[in-house]
Design a protein around this motif. Structure first.
Motif, short mmCIF file in Angstrom:
data_model
loop_
_atom_site.label_atom_id
_atom_site.label_comp_id
_atom_site.label_asym_id
_atom_site.label_seq_id
_atom_site.Cartn_x
_atom_site.Cartn_y
_atom_site.Cartn_z
N ARG A 31 35.65 48.70 40.87
CA ARG A 31 36.36 47.71 41.80
C ARG A 31 36.23 48.04 43.41
O ARG A 31 36.74 47.14 44.01
CB ARG A 31 37.81 47.82 41.60
CG ARG A 31 37.96 47.47 39.92
CD ARG A 31 39.53 47.68 39.95
NE ARG A 31 39.87 47.53 38.32
CZ ARG A 31 40.26 46.75 37.65
NH1 ARG A 31 40.77 45.37 38.59
NH2 ARG A 31 40.58 46.61 36.42
N VAL B 163 46.48 47.21 40.19
CA VAL B 163 45.39 47.28 40.87
C VAL B 163 44.89 46.08 41.93
O VAL B 163 44.40 46.23 42.83
CB VAL B 163 44.26 47.56 39.85
CG1 VAL B 163 42.78 47.59 40.27
CG2 VAL B 163 44.57 48.85 39.17
N TYR C 179 49.15 47.60 34.61
CA TYR C 179 48.03 48.27 35.47
C TYR C 179 47.25 47.14 36.04
O TYR C 179 46.72 47.22 37.65
CB TYR C 179 46.96 48.74 34.45
CG TYR C 179 45.69 49.59 35.33
CD1 TYR C 179 45.70 50.95 35.45
CD2 TYR C 179 44.54 48.86 35.43
CE1 TYR C 179 44.62 51.33 36.09
CE2 TYR C 179 43.47 49.45 35.92
CZ TYR C 179 43.58 50.74 36.32
OH TYR C 179 42.35 51.37 36.91
N THR D 36 44.10 46.02 45.87
CA THR D 36 42.96 45.24 46.35
C THR D 36 43.39 44.50 47.44
O THR D 36 42.81 44.47 48.59
CB THR D 36 42.34 44.39 45.37
OG1 THR D 36 41.99 45.26 44.25
CG2 THR D 36 41.15 44.04 45.67
N LEU E 132 38.03 52.57 39.34
CA LEU E 132 38.33 52.15 40.95
C LEU E 132 37.15 52.14 41.60
O LEU E 132 36.93 51.33 42.49
CB LEU E 132 39.29 53.35 41.68
CG LEU E 132 40.70 53.51 40.81
CD1 LEU E 132 41.42 54.66 41.72
CD2 LEU E 132 41.60 52.26 41.34
N GLU F 165 43.31 51.87 32.79
CA GLU F 165 44.09 50.92 32.17
C GLU F 165 44.97 51.00 30.80
O GLU F 165 45.93 50.89 30.65
CB GLU F 165 43.32 49.57 32.22
CG GLU F 165 44.12 48.54 31.93
CD GLU F 165 43.52 47.11 32.48
OE1 GLU F 165 42.36 47.09 32.71
OE2 GLU F 165 44.38 46.03 32.30
#
Ligand code: SF4
Ligand code: SF4
Length: 324
Positions: free
Chosen positions: A151, A114, A110, A118, A148, A94
Motif C-alpha cells: 500500500r 488503514v 482493519y 493513508t 503495508l 487484515e
C-alpha cells in the motif's frame, strides 16, 4: 468527561504547578479510541496549554488511538492539540486483525484503520504503528508488513513498536489467557518467530531489535507526578488499575482521598523487589518487573517485562546485523 470533572482536573494540575512542579505538562490521550470525545480533548488541551503558558512550562501531547476515528482528525486539530506523536495500534494483517479487533457488529476494522492511516499520512509524518503481539498472532506479523509495503505505507511510518500483550494483572488474573501470557518461553518464542519471518521476507530492518538503554523509569507508575485520570475523575498511578475505582488514590469531583496505600506501594517497591532480582544480571537495565503484578499476585515472582526475556536474542540479532 463532564464539565465539572474538567474544571477539577485543571485545578488539580494548577495546584501541582503552584506547589513547585516545574518541568512540563505532558499529556497522553488514551483509551481505545480517545477521538470518541474529540471536543472534550480539544477543550481540555486548550485549558492545559493556557496553564502551561501561565506557569512557563512546556506542553506536549501524544495520541494513542485504535485508528478507527482518525478520519475525524484534521491538520488543524493536530496543530491545536500540539500532538508530538500519534500512535496507532494494529493487531496483525487484515484477516488476523479483524478476528482480534472486530466492530460491535462483528465486521472487521482493519480496512477503515488503514484507509485512515493513508489519509493521515498526507499531512502528518510523526506516525508510530504499535503492533500488539502474543503467541497467537506472532506467526503472521510479517504479512502485515507485506500489506503495508504494497500500500506504499511502510517507509512513511516513523517507527514500529512491538508490544507484548499481557493481561495478567488485577481483575483479569483469573482469565485463561492471562496464565498463558505469563509464560517466558512463549514471549521469547513469539519475538523469535516475528524476527525470523521479518528477516526471511526482507523486512529485517523492522525486526524488534534494540540495544538496551539506560532509562529513568521502566513504566509510568514509577514516575513522580505521573497520573492516570479516567473520565469519571478517579486518579491512579498504574494504567492497569484504571477501571477499578477502589484502586484510585483520589477522586477529583468529591475531593476524596481513596486508596493511598496502593499509590505508596507502587512507588515504594525498590528495584530489587524479589529475591531472584538480586541475583539477576539484568539489573539495573531492566528496572525490575511489573510492580502491580508483584502486589496483586502476592509477590510470587519478579514478573519480568517482556523485553527482559528477549534481551539475549536481541543482542545476538543486533551483533549479527552489525557483522553483515
Ligand atoms: S529481569 Fe526479572 S528477575 Fe531479572 S532483575 Fe529484572 S525483574 Fe528481576
Ligand atoms: S506497574 Fe505494571 S501494569 Fe502498572 S504501569 Fe507499570 S508495568 Fe504497567
Amino acid at each position: 468527561m463532564q464539565a465539572a470533572t474538567i474544571d477539577n482536573l485543571c485545578k488539580f494540575v494548577e495546584a501541582k504547578l503552584v506547589s513547585g512542579v516545574k518541568d512540563e505538562i505532558r499529556v497522553k490521550w488514551f483509551g481505545g479510541e480517545p477521538l470518541l470525545a474529540k471536543e472534550i480533548i480539544v477543550d481540555l488541551s486548550l485549558r492545559l496549554q493556557n496553564l502551561a503558558a501561565q506557569y512557563h512550562v512546556n506542553y506536549n501531547a501524544v495520541l494513542v488511538t485504535n485508528g478507527y476515528l482518525l478520519d475525524q482528525l484534521s491538520a488543524q486539530d493536530i496543530s491545536q492539540l500540539e500532538l508530538k506523536t500519534i500512535q496507532i495500534t494494529l493487531d496483525g494483517p487484515e484477516r488476523v486483525h479483524n478476528i482480534r479487533r472486530p466492530r460491535q457488529n462483528w465486521d472487521g476494522s482493519y480496512a477503515q484503520i488503514v484507509a485512515n492511516i493513508t489519509t493521515l499520512m498526507q499531512f502528518y509524518s510523526d506516525l508510530v504503528i504499535r503492533i500488539n503481539i502474543d503467541k497467537n498472532n506472532a506467526p503472521y506479523i510479517h504479512e502485515l508488513f507485506l500489506d503495508l509495503e504494497q500500500r506504499g505505507l511502510l517507509t512513511k511510518c516513523k517507527h514500529f513498536q512491538f508490544a507484548y500483550v499481557d493481561t495478567q494483572i488485577g481483575r483479569y488474573t483469573k482469565a485463561a489467557v492471562c496464565a498463558e501470557a505469563n509464560n517466558a518461553s512463549e514471549i521469547v518464542r513469539s519475538y523469535a518467530i516475528i524476527t525470523a519471518n521479518l528477516v526471511k521476507h526482507g523486512f529485517a530492518k523492522y525486526a524488534p531489535v534494540s540495544y538496551p538503554r539506560v532509562i529513568p523509569a521502566a513504566c509510568d507508575a514509577q514516575i513522580n507526578n505521573h497520573y492516570v485520570i479516567n473520565p469519571e475523575g478517579y486518579i491512579f498511578k498504574c494504567l492497569g488499575d484504571v477501571t477499578m475505582p477502589e484502586r484510585a488514590f483520589y477522586h477529583l469531583n468529591s475531593a476524596k482521598v481513596i486508596n493511598t496505600k496502593r499509590e505508596c506501594e507502587l512507588q515504594a517497591l525498590n528495584l530489587c523487589m524479589h529475591k531472584l532480582c538480586s541475583e539477576c544480571a539484568m539489573l539495573p537495565i531492566c528496572h525490575s518487573g511489573c510492580r502491580a503484578k508483584y502486589l496483586d499476585l502476592n509477590a510470587t515472582g519478579p514478573f519480568c517485562r517482556s523485553h527482559c526475556h528477549t534481551l539475549r536474542q536481541q543482542l545476538i540479532a543486533m551483533a549479527r546485523s552489525k557483522l553483515q
